[in-house]
Design a protein around this motif. Structure first.
Motif, PDB file in Angstrom:
ATOM      1  N   ILE A  80      46.301 104.259  45.951  1.00 30.66           N
ATOM      2  CA  ILE A  80      46.565 103.067  45.474  1.00 30.66           C
ATOM      3  C   ILE A  80      47.740 102.602  45.876  1.00 30.66           C
ATOM      4  N   ARG A  81      47.358 101.221  46.503  1.00 28.13           N
ATOM      5  CA  ARG A  81      47.804  99.867  47.386  1.00 28.13           C
ATOM      6  C   ARG A  81      49.437  99.007  46.385  1.00 28.13           C
ATOM      7  N   GLY A  82      50.029  99.214  47.241  1.00 28.08           N
ATOM      8  CA  GLY A  82      51.155  97.984  46.848  1.00 28.08           C
ATOM      9  C   GLY A  82      51.618  98.490  44.950  1.00 28.08           C
ATOM     10  N   ARG A 102      51.426  96.049  39.400  1.00 29.23           N
ATOM     11  CA  ARG A 102      51.868  97.104  38.133  1.00 29.23           C
ATOM     12  C   ARG A 102      52.745  98.300  38.848  1.00 29.23           C
ATOM     13  N   TYR A 103      53.306  98.780  38.008  1.00 26.70           N
ATOM     14  CA  TYR A 103      53.805 100.044  37.826  1.00 26.70           C
ATOM     15  C   TYR A 103      52.462 101.178  38.485  1.00 26.70           C
ATOM     16  N   VAL A 104      53.127 102.204  38.707  1.00 23.87           N
ATOM     17  CA  VAL A 104      52.864 103.681  39.426  1.00 23.87           C
ATOM     18  C   VAL A 104      53.086 104.767  38.398  1.00 23.87           C
ATOM     19  N   TRP A 164      62.236 102.194  40.652  1.00 21.66           N
ATOM     20  CA  TRP A 164      60.915 102.216  40.940  1.00 21.66           C
ATOM     21  C   TRP A 164      61.691 101.706  42.382  1.00 21.66           C
ATOM     22  N   VAL A 165      60.176 102.023  43.234  1.00 23.49           N
ATOM     23  CA  VAL A 165      60.083 101.342  44.624  1.00 23.49           C
ATOM     24  C   VAL A 165      58.734 100.692  44.675  1.00 23.49           C
ATOM     25  N   SER A 166      59.063  99.786  45.986  1.00 18.61           N
ATOM     26  CA  SER A 166      57.250  99.730  46.457  1.00 18.61           C
ATOM     27  C   SER A 166      56.494 100.223  47.153  1.00 18.61           C
ATOM     28  N   ALA A 167      55.735 100.996  47.266  1.00 18.87           N
ATOM     29  CA  ALA A 167      55.069 101.662  48.079  1.00 18.87           C
ATOM     30  C   ALA A 167      53.794 102.107  47.208  1.00 18.87           C
ATOM     31  N   ASP A 168      52.723 102.348  48.601  1.00 19.68           N
ATOM     32  CA  ASP A 168      51.857 103.338  48.546  1.00 19.68           C
ATOM     33  C   ASP A 168      51.682 104.627  48.205  1.00 19.68           C
ATOM     34  N   ALA A 174      49.238 112.987  49.164  1.00 18.17           N
ATOM     35  CA  ALA A 174      49.402 113.527  50.240  1.00 18.17           C
ATOM     36  C   ALA A 174      50.361 112.721  50.727  1.00 18.17           C
ATOM     37  N   ARG A 175      50.613 111.487  50.081  1.00 19.69           N
ATOM     38  CA  ARG A 175      51.999 110.825  51.062  1.00 19.69           C
ATOM     39  C   ARG A 175      52.220 109.204  50.518  1.00 19.69           C
ATOM     40  N   ILE A 176      53.749 109.240  49.600  1.00 24.46           N
ATOM     41  CA  ILE A 176      53.684 107.774  49.219  1.00 24.46           C
ATOM     42  C   ILE A 176      54.814 106.925  50.704  1.00 24.46           C
ATOM     43  N   GLY A 177      54.425 105.400  50.390  1.00 26.27           N
ATOM     44  CA  GLY A 177      55.075 104.878  50.742  1.00 26.27           C
ATOM     45  C   GLY A 177      54.381 104.590  51.730  1.00 26.27           C
ATOM     46  N   LYS A 178      54.607 103.771  52.606  1.00 28.08           N
ATOM     47  CA  LYS A 178      53.595 103.239  53.766  1.00 28.08           C
ATOM     48  C   LYS A 178      52.241 103.872  54.083  1.00 28.08           C
ATOM     49  N   VAL A 179      50.789 103.801  53.488  1.00 26.17           N
ATOM     50  CA  VAL A 179      49.849 104.631  54.019  1.00 26.17           C
ATOM     51  C   VAL A 179      49.108 103.974  54.731  1.00 26.17           C
ATOM     52  N   SER A 180      48.425 103.714  56.234  1.00 29.39           N
ATOM     53  CA  SER A 180      47.943 103.047  56.872  1.00 29.39           C
ATOM     54  C   SER A 180      46.404 103.916  56.808  1.00 29.39           C
ATOM     55  N   GLY A 181      46.217 105.011  56.675  1.00 29.59           N
ATOM     56  CA  GLY A 181      44.975 105.694  56.997  1.00 29.59           C
ATOM     57  C   GLY A 181      44.278 104.539  55.191  1.00 29.59           C
TER      58      GLY A 181
END
Length: 549
Positions: free
Chosen positions: A32-34, A76-78, A45-49, A58-65
């Motif tokens: 889920i991006r951005g 949108r809100y996640v 809220w924080v801006s994150a993938d 598996a991961r929250i933050g900047k996801v490169s994969g």
């Protein structure tokens, strides 16, 4: 469309993006991006993938994969998936596990069982297996009811169980708890539940205490006797040694709008202060929905429903019932006509009969005028004509001041008191045309955050995610944390709107287009995917070695 899919096997309804060259295999199932990520714990809220793999975050933050599926959540809100703390889908999920009206309002987990399980205690394990085998799109857990056990042992008439009958009731409770039910639930306003005494319930509920069970209750009185109802609920939990959940907290007594609810809130807060684990849930509409049978006094049902039908067909007995209604409140019975403030506050919802269907969404007072009849006779004529189905009505018996007072309490969560619709776009499995089946969860934000500032967005989400998960012991979901189950609701705050109303009860909200359950998209780009990744959520005594004896 905001969703791009990189696997050829993806659902045809979702846009597919071509794989470029010899790119490596996607690292995640979904990314889920951005989005504006709300963790569900009440934090800003924080801006994150958000990356999801094997059903978990598996991961929250900047996801490169890359993800096999990618959801563009920019703007949108996640949030964690929303939990319905008072659901009524236990029967419907057996025939339609998609629960589309629930998904479209952002709900990923259902807690059901006000009336117990749809099967006897010795069939609960098989019932859970049936749901898992057929597949459900949502997570689902349920209470068992002491009243259903009592009905099997004593029937539906008044009277206290003998010691031998009590042993049979408690044996059923142990069987249901060992199968994985989450606790015990009562609906003490309805016969035969209304015939169960406090002491009887304490003895039964105590049986489930070793299972970390909850005693959940539609209290004996939510109207003039609201405070006594709250006190009894607290006493049962305190004496039995279990947590207490008050279903659909309301102050349904027109003569004291704005007065009873603050007192009820204080009773609960005081009990919590002395160590009683008591909380409540609520739906966010100023009208209730239930059967027309409740208009008759409880004495009508003391010898069982079959005998009650005879009484309701007897003009002399009806005359006595009408006198009781006119007399006002009575011990052990909620006078719904007085509670609502009169016959003009009771609106026909579903008559299940062509003779009366033309009057849907008209008050019993208006129907009585049209038919030149007494409104009580109208109510009971409609009820009897519907049998064996249940004629239902909407009771406009709450005040927005009281809704706001209750909603502000940190220990209040959100529950619809409504079921999944067997056919999407039609009324729910209860046969009740109440907008809460299609709009309740979305309304929490649309009405009480956006249209009037009763809650902050962060707290509204908390009330539907981390708080109910914590309350129910669902330690693997309810917040967005790495390693936890990936139940996710993505919503557009600006567009979010609950559109269902009492005269248009089956209109879904807008602004919720993507919903994930256990790491799979069940609603994608506004379309139901057909995936059924939901789990049956079981109580502590279902664990190996934890069985009640």
């Amino acid at each position: 469309m905001k969703l791009h899919i990189f696997a050829a096997a993806a659902a045809a309804a979702i846009a597919v993006a071509p794989v470029q060259g010899q790119e490596p295999a996607p690292e995640y199932d979904i990314v889920i991006r951005g989005g504006r990520v709300l963790d569900g714990a009440g934090n800003p809220w924080v801006s994150a993938d958000v990356a999801i793999k094997d059903g978990r975050i598996a991961r929250i933050g900047k996801v490169s994969g890359k993800g096999r599926q990618e959801v563009d959540a920019r703007g949108r809100y996640v949030s964690p998936g929303w939990i319905d703390m008072m659901d009524q889908s236990g029967r419907v999920l057996r025939t339609n596990g998609i629960a589309e009206n629930k998904l479209r309002t952002g709900v990923t987990t259902l807690i059901a069982g006000e009336g117990g399980t749809p099967v006897p205690a010795d069939q609960v394990a098989a019932y859970f297996k049936e749901l898992e085998t057929k597949g459900i799109a949502v997570n689902f857990g349920t209470y068992y009811s002491p009243t259903q056990a009592r009905r099997e042992v004593l029937g539906d008439a008044a009277g206290a169980p003998t010691p031998e009958q009590m042993l049979q009731i408690k044996a059923r409770v142990r069987t249901a708890m060992n199968a994985g039910t989450l606790g015990l639930a009562t609906a003490l306003i309805y016969p035969p539940g209304s015939f169960q005494s406090t002491d009887e319930l304490v003895e039964i509920v105590r049986t489930a205490a070793p299972c970390n069970a909850i005693y959940a209750t539609h209290m004996r009185d939510e109207s003039e006797g609201l405070l006594d109802g709250v006190k009894e609920a607290i006493a049962i939990g305190e004496r039995a040694g279990v947590k207490v959940e008050i279903f659909h907290l309301k102050a349904a007594w027109a003569p004291k709008f704005g007065q009873l609810m603050p007192q009820a809130v204080k009773l609960i807060a005081d009990a919590r202060a002395r160590g009683v684990d008591v909380a409540a849930d609520m739906y966010l509409y100023p009208f209730a929905g239930t059967g027309l049978e409740i208009i008759a006094p409880n004495w009508v049902y003391e010898k069982g429903f079959a005998e009650a039908v005879k009484l309701l067909n007897d003009p002399a007995q009806r005359a006595k019932m009408k006198r009781d209604i006119a007399a006002g409140p009575q011990p052990g019975w909620t006078n719904m006509v007085v509670s609502a403030g009169g016959w003009d506050k009771i609106v026909l919802g579903n008559a299940h009969n062509p003779r009366w269907d033309k009057y849907r969404f008209q008050s019993l007072a208006a129907i009585a005028r049209a038919e030149k009849a007494d409104p009580a006779d109208i109510a009971w004529d409609i009820m009897l004509a519907a049998l064996p189905k249940r004629a239902v009505a909407l009771y406009f018996m709450m005040d927005e001041r009281d809704i706001e007072t209750a909603l502000k309490q940190p220990w209040v969560s959100i529950g619809s008191d409504a079921g999944a619709a067997e056919v999407f776009g039609q009324i729910d499995g209860l046969g009740l045309p109440h907008p809460r089946a299609y709009g309740n969860a979305a309304r929490t934000i649309a009405e009480y955050v956006k249209r009037r500032p009763v809650l902050t967005l962060e707290d509204a989400v908390r009330k539907m995610t981390s708080w109910p998960a914590h309350r129910m012991g669902l330690t693997d979901r309810g917040v967005l944390r790495e390693g936890l189950r990936a139940d996710v609701t993505i919503f557009d705050y600006d567009k979010l709107d609950d559109r269902a109303a009492f005269n248009q009860p089956t209109v879904s909200p807008v602004g919720i287009d993507d919903v994930i359950v256990n790491g799979q998209l069940v609603l994608a780009g506004g379309k139901v995917t057909g995936a059924r990744p939901g789990s049956v959520l079981k109580g502590a005594c279902a664990a190996p070695g934890a069985q009640l004896k």
